[in-house]
Motif scaffolding. Sequence first.
Motif, mmCIF file in Angstrom:
data_model
loop_
_atom_site.group_PDB
_atom_site.id
_atom_site.type_symbol
_atom_site.label_atom_id
_atom_site.label_comp_id
_atom_site.label_asym_id
_atom_site.label_seq_id
_atom_site.Cartn_x
_atom_site.Cartn_y
_atom_site.Cartn_z
ATOM 1 N N GLN A 72 0.838 -1.209 0.000
ATOM 2 C CA GLN A 72 0.000 0.000 0.000
ATOM 3 C C GLN A 72 0.868 1.252 0.000
ATOM 4 N N ARG A 73 1.912 1.271 0.834
ATOM 5 C CA ARG A 73 2.822 2.424 0.901
ATOM 6 C C ARG A 73 3.488 2.655 -0.455
ATOM 7 N N SER A 74 3.904 1.570 -1.096
ATOM 8 C CA SER A 74 4.555 1.672 -2.401
ATOM 9 C C SER A 74 3.608 2.277 -3.445
ATOM 10 N N ILE A 75 2.389 1.785 -3.491
ATOM 11 C CA ILE A 75 1.405 2.302 -4.458
ATOM 12 C C ILE A 75 1.079 3.759 -4.142
ATOM 13 N N ARG A 76 0.876 4.052 -2.868
ATOM 14 C CA ARG A 76 0.607 5.430 -2.436
ATOM 15 C C ARG A 76 1.750 6.360 -2.880
ATOM 16 N N GLY A 77 2.983 5.906 -2.705
ATOM 17 C CA GLY A 77 4.149 6.690 -3.101
ATOM 18 C C GLY A 77 4.177 6.950 -4.600
ATOM 19 N N LEU A 119 -6.780 -1.537 1.450
ATOM 20 C CA LEU A 119 -6.914 -1.439 -0.001
ATOM 21 C C LEU A 119 -6.902 -2.833 -0.604
ATOM 22 N N THR A 120 -7.645 -2.978 -1.681
ATOM 23 C CA THR A 120 -7.699 -4.243 -2.407
ATOM 24 C C THR A 120 -7.220 -3.993 -3.824
ATOM 25 N N LEU A 121 -6.486 -4.944 -4.366
ATOM 26 C CA LEU A 121 -6.031 -4.879 -5.750
ATOM 27 C C LEU A 121 -6.748 -5.977 -6.526
ATOM 28 N N ILE A 122 -7.449 -5.585 -7.582
ATOM 29 C CA ILE A 122 -8.154 -6.537 -8.428
ATOM 30 C C ILE A 122 -7.421 -6.609 -9.756
ATOM 31 N N LYS A 123 -7.085 -7.827 -10.160
ATOM 32 C CA LYS A 123 -6.371 -8.020 -11.424
ATOM 33 C C LYS A 123 -7.366 -8.436 -12.495
ATOM 34 N N LEU A 124 -7.298 -7.749 -13.633
ATOM 35 C CA LEU A 124 -8.168 -8.016 -14.775
ATOM 36 C C LEU A 124 -7.327 -8.531 -15.932
ATOM 37 N N PRO A 125 -7.985 -9.056 -16.961
ATOM 38 C CA PRO A 125 -7.225 -9.451 -18.155
ATOM 39 C C PRO A 125 -6.483 -8.251 -18.753
ATOM 40 N N GLU A 126 -5.566 -8.498 -19.620
ATOM 41 C CA GLU A 126 -4.767 -7.485 -20.317
ATOM 42 C C GLU A 126 -3.886 -6.681 -19.354
ATOM 43 N N HIS A 127 -3.494 -7.297 -18.235
ATOM 44 C CA HIS A 127 -2.572 -6.674 -17.284
ATOM 45 C C HIS A 127 -3.094 -5.360 -16.711
ATOM 46 N N VAL A 128 -4.382 -5.309 -16.450
ATOM 47 C CA VAL A 128 -5.003 -4.141 -15.833
ATOM 48 C C VAL A 128 -5.248 -4.460 -14.366
#
Length: 188
Positions: free
Chosen positions: A26-31, A56-65
């Motif tokens: 989370q800190r890395s993404i926030r940064g 925070l939640t990270l959801i992975k979708l097709p096409e590297h999104v």
Amino acid sequence: MSQLFKTFGKEGHKASGHSQLKSSVQRSIRGKIAEQYPWLETTGVLEVILPKKQELTLIKLPEHVQLLVADRVVLFFSTRDGGWFPTLRLLHKYPDMMPRLRADQGAIKFVLSGANIMCPGLTSPGATMHDEVEAGTPVALYGEGREHAMAIGYTTMSTAEMRAQNKGIGVENLHYLNDGLWKTLKID
């Protein structure tokens, strides 16, 4: 890439995984978001949008999104090319967070159907390049005579090159009004 979220949220469009983020991630993404959008940090808005203690939640979708979700609301997304982009809903709350370009009246219907923004639509009368940016910069795209952003994308060339060449794709359209991401209010 411009049809990234066209079918998002419809049946058959599946996430390949989602995970609760560790505090270090989370800190890395926030940064990264703070670095990419300095206005958020200097105004204190980043702490409002992404408080340090918020899960925070990270959801992975097709096409590297990837989607960055807080309280079931998508706030940012990233693509294979890297970088984080705010959703239009977030941008509408904080319109000063990213550079702006304004397309002419003729480009609006094409942008709202997911088309990339061609240089002539950004250089003609009625269009305005509010901010000077380099190639690869995330930008908010407005329409002539419109108050709110209609799309988010990134520049494929600098604004100076757009004026000089006046042909080809100026902005790669990633997310636009009424696409699947716009229509998704909450993630279940």
